[in-house]
Write an enzyme that holds these catalytic residues in place. Structure first.
Site, PDB file in Angstrom:
ATOM      1  CE  LYS A 165      -3.842   0.482   2.762  1.00 48.37           C
ATOM      2  NZ  LYS A 165      -4.906   0.851   1.833  1.00 48.37           N
TER       3      LYS A 165
ATOM      4  NE  ARG B  53      -6.353   3.661   5.046  1.00 49.27           N
ATOM      5  CZ  ARG B  53      -7.682   3.620   4.788  1.00 49.27           C
ATOM      6  NH1 ARG B  53      -8.311   2.467   4.719  1.00 49.27           N
ATOM      7  NH2 ARG B  53      -8.334   4.732   4.578  1.00 49.27           N
TER       8      ARG B  53
ATOM      9  N   GLY C 288      -7.634  -7.942   5.415  1.00 49.67           N
ATOM     10  CA  GLY C 288      -8.444  -8.044   6.620  1.00 49.67           C
ATOM     11  C   GLY C 288      -7.748  -8.670   7.808  1.00 49.67           C
TER      12      GLY C 288
ATOM     13  CG  MET D 234      -2.041  -7.317   9.995  1.00 53.98           C
ATOM     14  SD  MET D 234      -0.367  -6.860   9.568  1.00 53.98           S
ATOM     15  CE  MET D 234      -0.519  -6.439   7.861  1.00 53.98           C
TER      16      MET D 234
ATOM     17  NE  ARG E 227      -6.749  -3.841  -4.362  1.00 45.91           N
ATOM     18  CZ  ARG E 227      -7.286  -4.112  -3.203  1.00 45.91           C
ATOM     19  NH1 ARG E 227      -6.526  -4.377  -2.162  1.00 45.91           N
ATOM     20  NH2 ARG E 227      -8.591  -4.138  -3.051  1.00 45.91           N
TER      21      ARG E 227
ATOM     22  CG  HIS F 135     -11.666 -46.194 -15.461  1.00 48.11           C
ATOM     23  ND1 HIS F 135     -12.994 -45.978 -15.749  1.00 48.11           N
ATOM     24  CD2 HIS F 135     -11.092 -46.629 -16.600  1.00 48.11           C
ATOM     25  CE1 HIS F 135     -13.217 -46.292 -17.015  1.00 48.11           C
ATOM     26  NE2 HIS F 135     -12.078 -46.688 -17.554  1.00 48.11           N
TER      27      HIS F 135
ATOM     28  NE  ARG G 141      -4.161 -43.383 -23.159  1.00 44.08           N
ATOM     29  CZ  ARG G 141      -4.443 -42.263 -22.475  1.00 44.08           C
ATOM     30  NH1 ARG G 141      -4.231 -42.206 -21.181  1.00 44.08           N
ATOM     31  NH2 ARG G 141      -4.964 -41.221 -23.070  1.00 44.08           N
TER      32      ARG G 141
ATOM     33  NE  ARG H  56       0.376 -47.389 -22.515  1.00 46.57           N
ATOM     34  CZ  ARG H  56      -0.291 -46.861 -21.483  1.00 46.57           C
ATOM     35  NH1 ARG H  56       0.342 -46.150 -20.580  1.00 46.57           N
ATOM     36  NH2 ARG H  56      -1.583 -47.042 -21.375  1.00 46.57           N
TER      37      ARG H  56
ATOM     38  CD  GLU I  74       5.016 -47.285 -17.267  1.00 53.25           C
ATOM     39  OE1 GLU I  74       3.973 -46.717 -16.931  1.00 53.25           O
ATOM     40  OE2 GLU I  74       5.084 -48.076 -18.234  1.00 53.25           O
TER      41      GLU I  74
ATOM     42  CB  SER J 111       7.618 -41.461 -23.209  1.00 56.34           C
ATOM     43  OG  SER J 111       6.452 -40.767 -22.835  1.00 56.34           O
TER      44      SER J 111
ATOM     45  N   GLY K 251       6.303 -41.957 -17.731  1.00 54.85           N
ATOM     46  CA  GLY K 251       4.946 -42.234 -17.290  1.00 54.85           C
ATOM     47  C   GLY K 251       4.873 -41.825 -15.831  1.00 54.85           C
ATOM     48  CB  THR K 252       4.737 -38.494 -14.283  1.00 56.69           C
ATOM     49  OG1 THR K 252       3.705 -38.007 -15.125  1.00 56.69           O
ATOM     50  CG2 THR K 252       6.074 -38.045 -14.797  1.00 56.69           C
TER      51      THR K 252
ATOM     52  CG  ASP L 141       2.140 -46.840 -13.716  1.00 56.37           C
ATOM     53  OD1 ASP L 141       1.631 -47.407 -12.736  1.00 56.37           O
ATOM     54  OD2 ASP L 141       1.697 -46.949 -14.856  1.00 56.37           O
TER      55      ASP L 141
ATOM     56  CB  CYS M  30       3.058 -39.838 -22.149  1.00 58.14           C
ATOM     57  SG  CYS M  30       3.610 -41.404 -21.465  1.00 58.14           S
TER      58      CYS M  30
ATOM     59  CE1 TYR N  11       6.355 -36.538 -25.739  1.00 56.64           C
ATOM     60  CE2 TYR N  11       8.500 -36.664 -26.807  1.00 56.64           C
ATOM     61  CZ  TYR N  11       7.385 -37.286 -26.257  1.00 56.64           C
ATOM     62  OH  TYR N  11       7.324 -38.645 -26.195  1.00 56.64           O
TER      63      TYR N  11
END
Lengths: 924, 924
Positions: free
Chosen positions: A26, A99, A108, A110, A368, A486, A593, A652, A780, A799, A801-802, A804, A866, A886
Site C-alpha cells: 500500500k 493503516r 483483513g 491486520m 493495485r 479410471h 494407448r 504404446r 515409469e 517417455s 509415465g509419471t 506410475d 506422457c 516435449y
C-alpha cells in the site's frame, strides 16, 4: 542514519513502487501515485513508517528506534503544510487514518484506525470544515471511539475477554442498540447528532469501567496508540495463522501508513467509488466502475445502497436506471478518465482503483493490479500486446493457468453459485461444470441420452465397461477413487466435468437411490457439478458457456507458441481426439494407448475378441484371437497416424493388467464361454487365474509382451503395415514404438528382436526401402531411471509415465489414496496431490536421474512425459527445466501445456536476471 | 620372443599353479605337481600349448604363431628323453594324450584324443612294451581311430551329418555292433585281438568312404590334427553355449595339454583310481578313495565294475568285501599316502586326485580342489584352523553359503533323490526337505497333527488365517505366490520346508483332490518336498536329518564371528524365535512385527479384538477395541524385549493394509457383527469400504498411524510401559521404535509428537528419569531414499525394508510375479529373483543413495536391513560394502548372515590386495 519515515503527497514522494519490501504494498503504491513524474495524482498526503520500524519494534520489546518520534513529527508537519490544517488544531484540525500494509496483501488480517486526531477540542473545527454537519462529525467521533477501544485499548494490549460478548466492541454495540431501541430507530443512520453525542459519552464511561483507562483525548496519544496497534496486529492470531498458510515469513513485518482523512460523505458534492481500468469480466478496453454519492468506502462494501455506474460501459440490469458519474459530475469524471489512462500507461496492466470525492475534489486512495476472470485476462493480454503496451513475454506471464482453464470449460453462473452451499464435496477430477439428471448405470446413461436427456452418471467407481455411458453423460460423479482413478483419467481426457472420491455419497444401486448429506436423491433428480472445485449442488443451476469461438484462445496460444521451446503433444486414442488436439496446437501424439481402442466404439466386437485372447489358455487359442484382432488394431492405428500426418505418433504397446479386460457381467461371461467353447466353470477358473493381488505391479506392460510375444508381434505389425500403406498413399507417417513398464534393458532387447523382424518382413511385403520410426521405452518404474544409461543403448526415446512413477515412487496406489491422501493434505504432510503436480524433490529427482543417465549414453535422446502431469502447469515448467523435449497431455490440456511451456521460458529468464550479483570478497 | 609351449615332467616344470590364465587349470596344476620343490610328483611328462596359441589361432584363421612347430618339437624331445621312448618309434614308441584345459573348468564341453602316436608301424613296439598284450594294443588302436574320426576328421572340420545316425561315430559303432552280433559277444570286452584287428581295418575303410579321407598313419599328422581339434572345440556349439550361461568370455581361449600316455589296464600290476585327501561326505581327516585293478579311467566312470576301497576308511556296504589297495599294493599305497600328505600341506585344502598305476609305477594325472557337501566343508574348515593349516579367514571363505545351509535343514537322501523325477517344480521358498500326507486346509493340518500324523499343507495360496495349520504342517506347498508371498515369508521365518508358485498344481478343494502332471492325488496321499530345489516328489522318500548336535555349526560360527564386523540381528515375532536366534548368535532383534502377534497363538482373542478395531466406524468404537487390545500387545512386547535382554529390539508399528485382517469365513464374520452390534450387511459394507485395488500401495504403515493416531499411541504406550516395567525388574530393555512405509519427514514428525508425549507420560507414571530408546524409520519406499537427508533430521536409525523396496523399485508385486518371473529368469532377462538377492544396480543404488543422504545429515545414523535379503549371502555382502551397521533376518538365516558378513570382510580385503598397480604413464 537510517530513514524510518517516508512522506508522500503534493506531487512528491520519498518512496516509489519498487520499495514494497520497505514500505509495504500500500505504502509503495501511494508513493508511486503521489510522486512519480508521469502520475502526480491527487493522493491525500501522508507518510509511511517502514517495515523496519516493525521488526525493530518486535526485536526490542515494543521500543521504537531512536529518532522515530522526530521523523514522524517532521512528516506530520509536511502534511499539515500541504493540507493547510494542523493536527489537533481546534479551528482547522487535520485528521488521519492509520493503516497496516505488508509486502504481500493480507486482506483483513491486520488493523486500521480512522479519524485519528478527533478530540473534544477538534470537534468544532471539523464541524466547521464540514460546513456545519454536526451529525457527520459526531458519527465520525463515535466510530473512532469504538475502533480505538477495540483495536488499540483491548486487542493491542493483549487483553483477552473471558467470553466473546464481554469484548469491549460488543459491549459498546450493546449500548448503541439500547439507544436505538429506546428511540425506536431501526438503523444506525437514524441516530441524530444529539444521540451520537450522548453515545460518545456513554462509550467513554464504559471504556473506563471495562478497561480501566480513559479514552485518550490528546491527538498525539491517539496517533501513537494507533501506530503501536497496527504493528502489534502483525503478531495477532489471525495474521500469524494466515502467514503460516501463505508461507509468509514472520520477519517481514508490516509498514504503517498515516494519511490525511478525506470524506466522501460530506454531502451531495461528495462520493466514493471503485473502478477498474478495463472490464474485469470480459477484458474489453472500457473504463468500468461504480460509485455512491455521499458515502464512505464501507458503505459500498455493506451493500445497503445500490452503487451507480460511473459510465455507460458500467451499466447493468441492476443499476441501469441510476445516473452515471459522467452525467452528474462530468469534470470529476473526466479527471478520473485521465487518471485511468495515465495509470494504465504507467503500470502497463489493468488497475483496480479506489477514489473519494470530497466536496467536488477527487482523491485517489488506492491503486493495485486488478483481479480478473479468465476470459478477461486472456483478452487483456492479447489486446495489450496489440496496443504495444506490453511484450509477448508479459502476456504469457499475465494469464494464470487456471484463468486459461476457464476458457476451456463451461461454468456455473458465478452469481448463482456464490449463494449456494454444496451438498457434498469430492476431488475436482474433470474441470468445468455440468448439470443433469441422475442415472446409476452406464446403460441407463446411454439410453437416457438417446431420449434427449442430459444426465450425470453417479457410480461407486467406474470401470472400462462404463466407458460408453461415461461418454454419453454430461458429467461423472463417483463415491470412490482419486485424481487418477479410471473415471478421472477418462473424463479429463475428454475435457468432461467429473468429481471423484466423493465420500459423502452412499449409493443403493438396487433402489436406484443415492444418500447425500441426509437427503435421498432418486434416478431422474437433477444435480449440478462444479468439476473445477469438486462441488456437488442439488438441482439444476444456470450455466455460463465457455466462449464458443476459440478465436481469442487461439490468438493467445499463438503468442505463447512464439515464446515456448518445449514441444507439446497430446495423449490421444482416437482420430477425433487427435484432430481436436491439433487444433489447439499439439505437435504430435505423445501417447496412443492401444488398449483404449477397445472401448466406447459402438461395436463390442474388438473388445470381445480381446477378451477371447486374454482368456485363452493355449497358444493356438490365443493365435486365433490375435489374428481376428489384427485388422481392428491396424485400422485404428492407421487412422490415428493419418490424422497426425507429418507429426510423430508414440504408440504404446498393450499396457494394463489383463484381468482389467475380463468382463464382470454374467451375460458377457456366458457369451465368452460359448465362443471359446468352454464351460462357465472353466472360464471362471481361467479368469481367476489371472486375478492379481496388486495388479498395478503385476503382469502388465512389457511383461505381457515377454510372456506372449505374439501379442507384441501383432501390434508391431499393425504399426508397420499401416505406416507402409500410408507411405504408399503419399502420407508422412512417423510412428514411435513405445514399450511400457520396462525395468531392464534386456526387456527392450527381447522385444526389439520382434520389432526388427517384423520391420524387415513389412519392408519386403510392401517393397519399401525404409519406414521412418523410433523404438523407445516408457520410464515409469523407479529402477528404469537407475538403469537408464543401459536402456538408452537400445531406446531411442524415453517417455516418462509419471502416474506410475508417482505410484511406485511414493508407494501410493492411485485407486486407494482416497483413504489417506485427504488427511495428508489437511495435516500438511503433503502440500499437493502428487498425482496432480510432480513431486519435485522425490519423483522429480528420479526423473532427473533418468534423463542424466540416458543422455550420457545417447546424447540426442528424445525425452518426453506422457503422464497426467503433462497437462499441469507447474509440472510442465519442471519438464522444461530438466531439459525434456516435449510434454504430452490430453487434448483439453494442450492449451494449458503450451501456456506453461511459454511461462517456463519467461520465468527462467527472469530468474537469471534477478540472480544476486557476486559478493566481493572482503580481505582480512 | 613369446613362449608358447611349457614343458613339465621329471621333477621340473616351466609353469606353475599361478599361471592358470596362460596354461589353463589342468596345465597349471600338472606343472605345479610336476615341478614345485615340495611336490615333484610322478606326473607323466608332457607339455602345454598356451591359451595364447588358441587366441592367435582364431585371430589368424587357423594359422599358428611362427616358431610353434619348433617349440613343440623341442618339448616333445624333452618328453622322449625323460621317457626314454620316441614318438613314432617302431621299437619303443611314445604315445600321448591331447586334452583341452581352459582357465575355468568346462566339464565335458571340449574334446580329448587319447593314444595319439599309435600307427601301423608303432603297434608292435607297444605290444612289446605291454609285455605282448596284443588285445590291449589293438583295443587302444580302435579307440584312437574312433575318437580321431569323430573329433578331428568330422567335428573339427565342421562337417555336420544330415541325420544323427549318419555321424561317423554312429557308423563305426554300428560296424562294431555287427561284429559282436556275428560272434555272439555281449560286451566290448569279449572282443579278441583278432576281432579288433579286423575292426580297425573296417573302420579305416568306412572313414575313407564317408569322410573321403584316409585315417592318418603318421604320428605327427595325428598330433597336429589333435591339437587343432582341441582348439577348434573351444568354438564348438556346446562350449559356446556353456560359456554364454557361465559368463565365460570368448576371448579367453583354451590351452592344449600333450602328455605321455600311461595305462592302468596293462595287467593286474596296473590300476586306476580317484581319491580325496579327506572324506568329502563328512569331512573327517581320513584319506578316502576307490580304485580298479587293470582298468582305465573311463571304466570307473562307466560303473560296470564295482571299484574297491583304497583303505579301511573308504569301505562301505557296497565294497566292504573287496581288497583295499593298501592290502594288495602296500608300497604303492604308502607312496600315495605320502603324496596325499604333501598335497594337503601344499594346497592347504582337500584335493581330489586321479592316479594310474602302470605295471607297479604310480602316476598322478590330475589334482584339483575337491568338491564336498556342507557338513564336510564346515568340518574341514574347522579342523584345518585347529591344525594350523589355514587361517580363520581361509575357513570363512572355504565354506559356501549353500553348504552352510545344508547344516540347518533335513535333506532327502541324495542316493534316492538322484534317481527320481519330480512330478512338479515350484519356487524354493523354504529350504530343506519334508515328507508328509496331503491336507488341504489349515484346520485339517492341525487336526491330523493332533492325531500324530505328518502332513503337508497344500493350498492355492496361504493367508494369515492359515498360520496355525502352517505351523502344524511339516511343509507347505502352494500353487501361487512368489518367493516373498505369505507362505514363503512365514515358512522361511520358521525354517520350514516350503514350495510356492507351483503352477502345475490344480486344486479342487471341495473334492479334496489335487491334479499334478495328469495324476490325481487325494487327501492322505504322501508327498515329499525338496524345498531347497523346489522339487515335488510323489510318495514318502527317505530323509537324512541335519546333524542334530549343533556343536560343529557353533564352532564354525565362532570363527566367522571373530572376523565379521557387520552386526547380525534377527526378525522375530515371538520370544521363542528370539531365543532360537540368540543361540545362533543374533545380536538383537532387527524386526519385531506387532501384527504377527495376532496369529497362531492358540487364542483367537487378540485377533478378534484387532478385527473389531479395524472394522470400527467411529473413534469411540475404535477406542474401545484398542483399550481391550492394549494388554495383549504389551505382554507380547514385554516378553520379547525380555528375551533379548541387553540387546536392541526394533519394533515396527502396525504395517499391513487393514483388510488383510478382515476374516473371510462366514462364521467369524457373524461373530464379529454380533460383538459390534451391527447387521451382517453393515459389516460387509464396512469390510468392502476398506478393500483396496492395490493394497501394497494402499492405506498401510504410517498412513494408518496418521489417520488413526490412537493406534500408534496404543503401540507406543505398550513399548514404553513394558520397557519401564523391565527397568524396574532390573533388566536392560532397549527398544527402537520403527515407523513403516514412510515417504516424507512430515510423517515422522507427526508420529513423533505421539511418541514424545507418551514417553513423558510413561516416565511420570513409573517415576523414571529415562528409558533408553531410539526413534527411526523403515526405508522401503523409493521416495524415502531420495528425501533421506530430511528423514535423518528426525530418524535416529534407518532400517531398509528391501522386500517392499524391491516391489516398488521394480514395480513387481511379490504376490503376482509367478505369472512372469519364471519367464524372466528362463529368458535371461533377470539373472536372479530380486526378492532373493538384492538387485545391486537398481534397488542397491536406491539403498546407497539413502545411506549417503541420511549420513550426510546424521553422521552416526544406525543403518540396517530387515527385509528377507538380510539372510541372503550376496545381499549381506552388499550390505557390508555399503556400510550398514547390521542385517536382520529370520532365525534360521542368522548363521548364513554371520557367515556372509565374515566372507564379506575377507573378500573385500582380497580385492584390495589384487587391485591392479598403477600403470606408469608413458610420455609422448
Amino acid at each position: 542514519m537510517k530513514k524510518y519515515v517516508y512522506s508522500f503527497g503534493g506531487g512528491k514522494a520519498d518512496g516509489n513502487e519498487s520499495m514494497k519490501n520497505l514500505l509495504g504494498g500500500k505504502g509503495a503504491n501511494l508513493a508511486e501515485m503521489a510522486g512519480h513524474k508521469d502520475l502526480k495524482l491527487p493522493v491525500p498526503p501522508g507518510f509511511t513508517l517502514t517495515t523496519e520500524v516493525c521488526t525493530y519494534y518486535f526485536k526490542n520489546k515494543g521500543k521504537y528506534p531512536s529518532g522515530l518520534i522526530n521523523e514522524v513529527e517532521n512528516a506530520l508537519k509536511k502534511v499539515e503544510k500541504l493540507m493547510k490544517r494542523k493536527f489537533g488544531d481546534p479551528e482547522n484540525p487535520l485528521l488521519v487514518s492509520v493503516r497496516s500494509g505488508a509486502r504481500k496483501s493480507m486482506p483483513g488480517m491486520m488493523d486500521t484506525i480512522l479519524n485519528v486526531g478527533l478530540t473534544e477540542k477538534t470537534i468544532p473545527g471539523l464541524i466547521n470544515q464540514s460546513g456545519g454537519n454536526e451529525r457527520f462529525v459526531y458519527d465520525a467521533y463515535r466510530r473512532l471511539i469504538m475502533m480505538y477501544a477495540d483495536v488499540v485499548m483491548e486487542k493491542a494490549e493483549g487483553i483477552e475477554p473471558e467470553k466473546e460478548d464481554m469484548a469491549i466492541r460488543k459491549q459498546l454495540e450493546k449500548i448503541m442498540d439500547g439507544i436505538k431501541k429506546e428511540k425506536g430507530y431501526s438503523s444506525d443512520t437514524d441516530l441524530k447528532a444529539e444521540d451520537l453525542k450522548i453515545l460518545a459519552d456513554k462509550f467513554k464511561e464504559k471504556i473506563k469501567e471495562v478497561l480501566g483507562k480513559e479514552f485518550p483525548d490528546k491527538p498525539e496519544d491517539q496517533l501513537w496508540g494507533s501506530i503501536g496497534a497496527v504493528f502489534n496486529s502483525w503478531n495477532g492470531k489471525r495474521a500469524v495463522s494466515y502467514r503460516r498458510i501463505e508461507n509468509i515469513p514472520d520477519e517481514w513485518g508490516t509498514a504503517c501508513n498515516v494519511q490525511t482523512m478525506v470524506f466522501g460523505n460530506m454531502g451531495n458534492d461528495s462520493a466514493t467509488g471503485v473502478a477498474f481500468t478495463r472490464n474485469p469480466g470480459n477484458g474489453e478496453n472500457d473504463f468500468y466502475g461504480e460509485y455512491l454519492i455521499n458515502a464512505q468506502g464501507e458503505d459500498v462494501v455493506a451493500g445497503i445502497r445500490t452503487p451507480a455506474p460511473i459510465n455507460q460501459y458500467s451499466q447493468s440490469e441492476h443499476n441501469k436506471d441510476l445516473s452515471t458519474l459522467q452525467q452528474i459530475m462530468p469534470d470529476v469524471y473526466n479527471q478520473l478518465v485521465d487518471i485511468r489512462n495515465r495509470l494504465e500507461k504507467h503500470y502497463k496492466d489493468m488497475q483496480d482503483i479506489e477514489f473519494t470525492i470530497e466536496k467536488g475534489s477527487l482523491f485517489m486512495l488506492q491503486c493495485r493490479t486488478g483481479k480478473r476472470n479468465g476470459v478477461a485476462a486472456v483478452k487483456m493480454a492479447v489486446d495489450m500486446v496489440e496496443e504495444v503496451l506490453i511484450k509477448k513475454e508479459d502476456a504469457v506471464i499475465r494469464v494464470s493457468s487456471s484463468q486459461l482453464n476457464e476458457l476451456l470449460h463451461p461454468e456455473i453462473d458465478p452469481k448463482t453459485e456464490i449463494h449456494l452451499k454444496p451438498i457434498a464435496k469430492g476431488l475436482p477430477a474433470g474441470p468445468g461444470a455440468a448439470t443433469g439428471q441422475i442415472v446409476f448405470t452406464a446403460e441407463q446413461a446411454v439410453e437416457s441420452v438417446k431420449q434427449g436427456k442430459q444426465v450425470i452418471l453417479v457410480r461407486e467407481e467406474t470401470s472400462p465397461e462404463d466407458v460408453e455411458g461415461m461418454r454419453a453423460a454430461s458429467a461423472i460423479l463417483t463415491a470412490r477413487g482419486g485424481m487418477t482413478s479410471h473415471a478421472a483419467l477418462v473424463a479429463r481426457g475428454w475435457g468432461k466435468c467429473c468429481i471423484v472420491g466423493c465420500g459423502a455419497l452412499s449409493i443403493d444401486i438396487d433402489k436406484k437411490e443415492v444418500y447425500i448429506d441426509g437427503k435421498i436423491l432418486k434416478e431422474g433428480d437433477w444435480l449440478t457439478l462444479n468439476g473445477t472445485k469438486g462441488n456437488v449442488y442439488e438441482g439444476k443451476l444456470p450455466m455460463m458457456n465457455a466462449s464458443e469461438s476459440n478465436l481469442l484462445l487461439n490468438e493467445y496460444l499463438k503468442i505463447c507458441g512464439a515464446i515456448k521451446k518445449l514441444g507439446v503433444r497430446t495423449n490421444a486414442d482416437t482420430p477425433e481426439d487427435a484432430y481436436k488436439a491439433k487444433q489447439f496446437g499439439a505437435e504430435g501424439i505423445g501417447l496412443f494407448r492401444t488398449e483404449h481402442m477397445f472401448y466406447g466404439k459402438g461395436s463390442d466386437e474388438p473388445l470381445f475378441i480381446l477378451r477371447q485372447m486374454i482368456i485363452s489358455s493355449t497358444p493356438e487359442e490365443r493365435k486365433k484371437a490375435i489374428d481376428k484382432l489384427f485388422p481392428y488394431v491396424k485400422k485404428d492405428i492407421k487412422e490415428t497416424i493419418a490424422a497426425m500426418d507429418g507429426f510423430p505418433v508414440v504408440i504404446r504397446l498393450l499396457d494394463p493388467p489383463l484381468h482389467e479386460f475380463v468382463p464382470k457381467e454374467e451375460e458377457k461371461l456366458v457369451q465368452l464361454a460359448k465362443e471359446l467353447n468352454i464351460t462357465m466353470e472353466e472360464l471362471k477358473e481361467r479368469a481367476e487365474s489371472i486375478h492379481e493381488s496388486n495388479p498395478m505391479m503385476g503382469h502388465r506392460g512389457v511383461r505381457l509382451g515377454i510372456t506372449y510375444p505374439e501379442v507384441t508381434e501383432m501390434q508391431v505389425r499393425a504399426i508397420f503395415e499401416s505406416s507402409a500403406e500410408l507411405l504408399k498413399e503419399g502420407k508422412k507417417p512417423y510412428p514411435e514404438i513405445m514399450i511400457p513398464v520396462v525395468c531392464d534393458v534386456k526387456e527392450l532387447l527381447n522385444q526389439k528382436e520382434i520389432v526388427d523382424r517384423v520391420y524387415k518382413e513389412t519392408l519386403q511385403k510392401y517393397d519399401l526401402k525404409e519406414i521412418k520410426y523410433m523404438y523407445g521405452t516408457m520410464i515409469e518404474i523407479p529402477r528404469a531411471a537407475f538403469v537408464a544409461d543401459q536402456l538408452a543403448t537400445v531406446s531411442e526415446f524415453f517417455s516418462y509415465g509419471t502416474n506410475d512413477m508417482t505410484q511406485m515412487g511414493f508407494g501410493f496406489s492411485r485407486d486407494d489414496i482416497g483413504a489417506f491422501l485427504p488427511d495428508y493434505i489437511e495435516k500438511g504432510i503433503l502440500k499437493n496431490d502428487p498425482f496432480q503436480t510432480i513431486d519435485i524433490i522425490g519423483v522429480g529427482e528420479i526423473i532427473k536421474l533418468g534423463i542424466e543417465k540416458g543422455r550420457k549414453t545417447r546424447k540426442n535422446l528424445e525425452v518426453g512425459i506422457c503422464g497426467e502431469h503433462g497437462g499441469d502447469s507447474d509440472s510442465v515448467k519442471f519438464c522444461n527445466k530438466v531439459g525434456m523435449n516435449y510434454v504430452s497431455c490430453s487434448p483439453y490440456r494442450v492449451p494449458i501445456a503450451i501456456h506453461a511451456a511459454a511461462q517456463a521460458i519467461v520465468e527462467e529468464k527472469q530468474q537469471i536476471n534477478i540472480k544476486p550479483k557476486k559478493v566481493r570478497k572482503i580481505r582480512k
